[in-house]
Design a protein around this motif. Structure first.
Motif, PDB file in Angstrom:
ATOM      1  N   VAL A 121      -8.620   0.572   9.586  1.00  0.00           N
ATOM      2  CA  VAL A 121      -9.036  -0.685  10.022  1.00  0.00           C
ATOM      3  C   VAL A 121      -9.909  -1.292   9.292  1.00  0.00           C
ATOM      4  O   VAL A 121     -10.926   0.110  10.251  1.00  0.00           O
ATOM      5  CB  VAL A 121      -8.317  -1.390  11.445  1.00  0.00           C
ATOM      6  N   ARG A 178      -3.423   7.021   3.898  1.00  0.00           N
ATOM      7  CA  ARG A 178      -3.608   6.808   5.438  1.00  0.00           C
ATOM      8  C   ARG A 178      -4.565   5.432   6.139  1.00  0.00           C
ATOM      9  O   ARG A 178      -5.572   5.226   5.251  1.00  0.00           O
ATOM     10  CB  ARG A 178      -4.498   7.960   5.829  1.00  0.00           C
ATOM     11  N   ILE A 179      -3.962   4.276   6.558  1.00  0.00           N
ATOM     12  CA  ILE A 179      -4.281   3.286   6.915  1.00  0.00           C
ATOM     13  C   ILE A 179      -5.974   3.473   7.526  1.00  0.00           C
ATOM     14  O   ILE A 179      -5.973   3.372   8.860  1.00  0.00           O
ATOM     15  CB  ILE A 179      -3.342   2.079   7.642  1.00  0.00           C
ATOM     16  N   PHE A 216       3.015   4.847   0.585  1.00  0.00           N
ATOM     17  CA  PHE A 216       3.592   5.090   1.406  1.00  0.00           C
ATOM     18  C   PHE A 216       2.436   6.004   2.080  1.00  0.00           C
ATOM     19  O   PHE A 216       2.248   6.483   3.568  1.00  0.00           O
ATOM     20  CB  PHE A 216       4.290   5.592   1.903  1.00  0.00           C
ATOM     21  N   VAL A 248      -7.079  -4.600   7.158  1.00  0.00           N
ATOM     22  CA  VAL A 248      -6.620  -2.823   7.229  1.00  0.00           C
ATOM     23  C   VAL A 248      -8.039  -3.354   5.629  1.00  0.00           C
ATOM     24  O   VAL A 248      -7.565  -3.662   4.889  1.00  0.00           O
ATOM     25  CB  VAL A 248      -5.900  -3.106   7.166  1.00  0.00           C
ATOM     26  N   ILE A 305       6.925  -1.616   4.201  1.00  0.00           N
ATOM     27  CA  ILE A 305       6.433  -0.691   4.730  1.00  0.00           C
ATOM     28  C   ILE A 305       4.995  -0.979   4.975  1.00  0.00           C
ATOM     29  O   ILE A 305       4.060  -0.487   5.452  1.00  0.00           O
ATOM     30  CB  ILE A 305       6.312   0.268   4.637  1.00  0.00           C
ATOM     31  N   ASP A 306       4.773  -2.307   5.064  1.00  0.00           N
ATOM     32  CA  ASP A 306       3.366  -3.327   5.303  1.00  0.00           C
ATOM     33  C   ASP A 306       3.337  -3.526   6.328  1.00  0.00           C
ATOM     34  O   ASP A 306       2.592  -3.300   7.565  1.00  0.00           O
ATOM     35  CB  ASP A 306       2.531  -4.087   4.121  1.00  0.00           C
ATOM     36  N   VAL A 353       0.742  -1.184  -0.111  1.00  0.00           N
ATOM     37  CA  VAL A 353       0.108   0.213  -0.217  1.00  0.00           C
ATOM     38  C   VAL A 353       0.752   1.479   0.205  1.00  0.00           C
ATOM     39  O   VAL A 353       1.952   1.267   0.678  1.00  0.00           O
ATOM     40  CB  VAL A 353      -0.881  -0.096   1.315  1.00  0.00           C
ATOM     41  N   ALA A 377      -6.390  -4.009  14.766  1.00  0.00           N
ATOM     42  CA  ALA A 377      -7.172  -3.145  15.434  1.00  0.00           C
ATOM     43  C   ALA A 377      -6.396  -1.730  15.393  1.00  0.00           C
ATOM     44  O   ALA A 377      -5.446  -1.906  14.961  1.00  0.00           O
ATOM     45  CB  ALA A 377      -7.407  -2.914  17.562  1.00  0.00           C
ATOM     46  N   ALA A 378      -7.304  -0.864  15.781  1.00  0.00           N
ATOM     47  CA  ALA A 378      -6.712   0.728  15.230  1.00  0.00           C
ATOM     48  C   ALA A 378      -6.114   1.275  16.250  1.00  0.00           C
ATOM     49  O   ALA A 378      -6.492   0.539  17.412  1.00  0.00           O
ATOM     50  CB  ALA A 378      -7.711   1.877  15.116  1.00  0.00           C
ATOM     51  N   PRO A 379      -4.929   2.068  16.573  1.00  0.00           N
ATOM     52  CA  PRO A 379      -3.801   1.632  17.622  1.00  0.00           C
ATOM     53  C   PRO A 379      -4.768   2.694  18.915  1.00  0.00           C
ATOM     54  O   PRO A 379      -5.478   3.322  18.025  1.00  0.00           O
ATOM     55  CB  PRO A 379      -2.534   2.558  17.252  1.00  0.00           C
ATOM     56  N   THR A 403      -7.956  -2.632   1.732  1.00  0.00           N
ATOM     57  CA  THR A 403      -7.060  -2.507   1.009  1.00  0.00           C
ATOM     58  C   THR A 403      -7.573  -2.337  -0.868  1.00  0.00           C
ATOM     59  O   THR A 403      -6.819  -2.217  -1.680  1.00  0.00           O
ATOM     60  CB  THR A 403      -5.641  -3.680   0.395  1.00  0.00           C
TER      61      THR A 403
END
Lengths: 314, 248
Positions: free
Chosen positions: B19, B16-17, B13, B26, B120-121, B11, B221-223, B28
């Motif tokens: 979830v 904005r990822i 960089f 996530v 970076i994934d 994805v 989960a989202a942080p 995609t």
């Protein structure tokens, strides 16, 4: 019951505090025992330090001249041999651990969990992906030994206990390759606190403007007794060396106080500081994303604000 | 000398990822996909070695679904001579990826393998080290400078303590850090030229790779979010606030 082997990281005869953080993560898995493996040319001082960490059952040492420098190709075969009989191998998620742990894991035919931030039990772990924008729950396969690197910023260092764990010399039948040779380490040694473990960190970004201007960041840090960090932009611009970079691909830190000065707050930088206790942002752009995560924000010219800060600090 | 470069698609960089609300992954679908930035750096380094006359051929390799072709064409447009596409619908974990790359290494016999230091994934930072272990060859991870001379390479590595220099015998695995180089931009005529360059496709199942996907991801989960704090008006107010929190 699980038995965990923690690989000690050390430099110049001193144990890196990241080792005690990995021991904390090991304790969270409630194992039967935690042993620390010291691979060094001379292990005595390091093993004595490791033996004091609370929760450590035994310290195992392998003293070989080849272990004078942390070469993954040399250390991994020894770790793989020493791992026999253990359920888990934990390594600090520093550049040392990131280099050596996967090499050892592959020799063991084991998958690795990188950057463990939480341990639910011996087979369930949490780790970040996508630069910390998602957190995953990972379940391990009990048929294989678990190799994991432990995310520094998520774990406090285990304190020293009352008694010292016994130290035992280990003889490993591991053939070591000669195809990888250490040439040198150019270290940005300073009298300032270590960036990775400091309670206070002052970081500068592109807004600082030049290598010469960065002195203002160093001066403020010295006044506060803080370590100095930098954003990727500041490192890429040549203001400071790469070992000062904080962020996704640099150091991930969790100081009590983090001051971001002239740093806009790219997501990759925020990844490196999201576990900080208190974040202070000083930036002339009121719209900078760093203010979204800052506990205290101050908009203005850093060259005016820093001298004022120094005055206010007395 | 032939150089094999790992060229993963991830994805982009800048995305904005998000979830998925049900925690199964996530989002995609419909997001922009690009080459892993560290793999672009790895490819750039290989191309420079070819331009210096050190390497004679640069081969890129990717493991993934059938629609990876356009991604590999980008790598060819950047300058790679040919591409190998190991076709599998499922994402593979680093140990499986390393075992797959080893099969390609055995077939291609490169003098150097360059990979990005991490994708970076999954941010795993494992595949290069694992490949080097399985191949029983040297590894130089987090490289910020690479000099090849004859059958040896001198590599500067970005480590926590500073810059470490090691010497390795070739063949070897090098993983690229950010400051190794700045990848070139793809030019339009090169996109046309890339259409003629070969892409070998190999069905993953035919390689006989032992499955190393031992880990099961059970939840996404989202942080935890940091909440936005307060703005202070000047240095004195900031110092007072920090003193009140016991930080100064």
């Amino acid at each position: 019951m699980s038995k965990i082997l923690v690989i000690a990281e050390h430099l110049d005869g001193k144990l890196n505090p990241a080792t005690a953080r990995a021991v904390s993560a090991a304790k969270a898995a409630k194992p039967e025992s935690i042993d620390v493996l010291v691979l060094a040319a001379q292990a005595a001082g390091i093993s004595a330090e490791a033996g004091k960490i609370d929760g450590v059952s035994r310290v195992l040492t392998v003293e070989r001249a080849e272990n004078a420098h942390p070469l993954a190709a040399v250390l991994a075969p020894q770790i793989a041999k020493a791992a026999a009989g253990y359920s888990h191998v934990f390594v600090p998620s520093t550049t040392f651990g990131k280099d050596v742990a996967p090499r050892a894991a592959a020799l063991l035919g084991a998958a690795q969990i990188s950057d463990v931030m939480a341990v639910t039990d011996a087979t369930h772990f949490k780790r970040p992906i996508y630069a910390g924008n998602a957190i995953i729950d990972v379940e391990t396969d009990p048929a294989h030994i678990v190799v994991a690197t432990i995310r520094n910023a998520s774990w406090p260092a285990a304190t020293n206990g009352a008694a010292s764990a016994p130290v035992e010399a280990l003889t490993l039948d591991a053939a070591l390759p000669g195809h990888t040779r250490f040439v040198g380490l150019q270290s940005g040694k300073s009298d300032r606190p270590d960036l990775q473990s400091a309670a206070k960190v002052v970081s500068g970004g592109r807004g600082v403007g030049s290598k010469e201007n960065f002195d203002i960041i160093f001066k403020l840090a010295d006044k506060l007794g803080a370590a100095v960090g930098a954003s990727r932009a500041a490192v890429d611009a040549g203001y400071v060396p790469s070992d000062m970079q904080v962020g996704q691909t640099g150091k991930i830190i969790a100081p009590e106080l983090y001051m971001a000065i002239g740093i806009s707050g790219a997501i990759q930088h925020l990844t490196g500081i999201k576990d900080a206790g208190t974040i202070v942002a000083i930036n002339k752009d009121a719209e900078a994303p760093i203010f979204e995560v800052a506990d205290f924000g101050l908009v203005g010219d850093l060259f005016k604000i820093i001298p004022e800060l120094e005055t206010a600090l007395g | 000398m032939k150089i094999l470069v790992g060229y993963k698609r991830v994805v982009d960089f800048n995305v904005r990822i998000q979830v998925k609300p049900d925690g199964t992954g996530v989002v995609t679908d419909g997001v922009k996909l690009s080459a892993n930035p560290f793999d672009d750096i790895a490819l750039e380094e290989a191309l420079r070695l070819r331009e210096k006359g050190v390497a004679t051929e640069v081969v890129i390799a990717a493991i993934g679904p059938a629609d990876l072709t356009a991604h590999l064409r980008n790598g060819l447009a950047m300058g790679a001579d040919r591409a190998i596409h190991v076709v599998t619908a499922d994402a593979v974990q680093p140990l499986t990826a390393a075992r797959t790359l080893l099969k390609l290494v055995e077939k291609e016999q490169p003098g150097l393998v360059i990979l990005g230091k991490q994708a970076i994934d999954d941010d795993a930072n494992q595949t290069g080290q694992m490949l080097a272990a399985l191949w029983d060859r040297p590894q130089a991870t987090f490289a910020s400078k690479l000099d090849v001379a004859g059958d040896k390479a001198t590599v500067t590595r970005e480590v926590d303590a500073g810059l470490e220099t090691i010497e390795i015998d070739l063949p070897a695995v090098v993983t690229a850090d950010l400051r190794l180089n700045e990848p070139r931009f793809i030019k339009l005529p090169d996109i046309m030229k890339a259409k003629k360059k070969p892409i070998d496709t190999i069905e993953f199942a035919t390689l006989g790779v032992e499955n190393g996907d031992h880990l099961k991801v059970t939840h996404y989960a989202a942080p935890a979010k940091r909440s936005k704090g307060v703005m202070v008006k000047d240095a004195a107010e900031l110092v007072a606030a920090l003193k009140q929190k016991g930080l100064l």
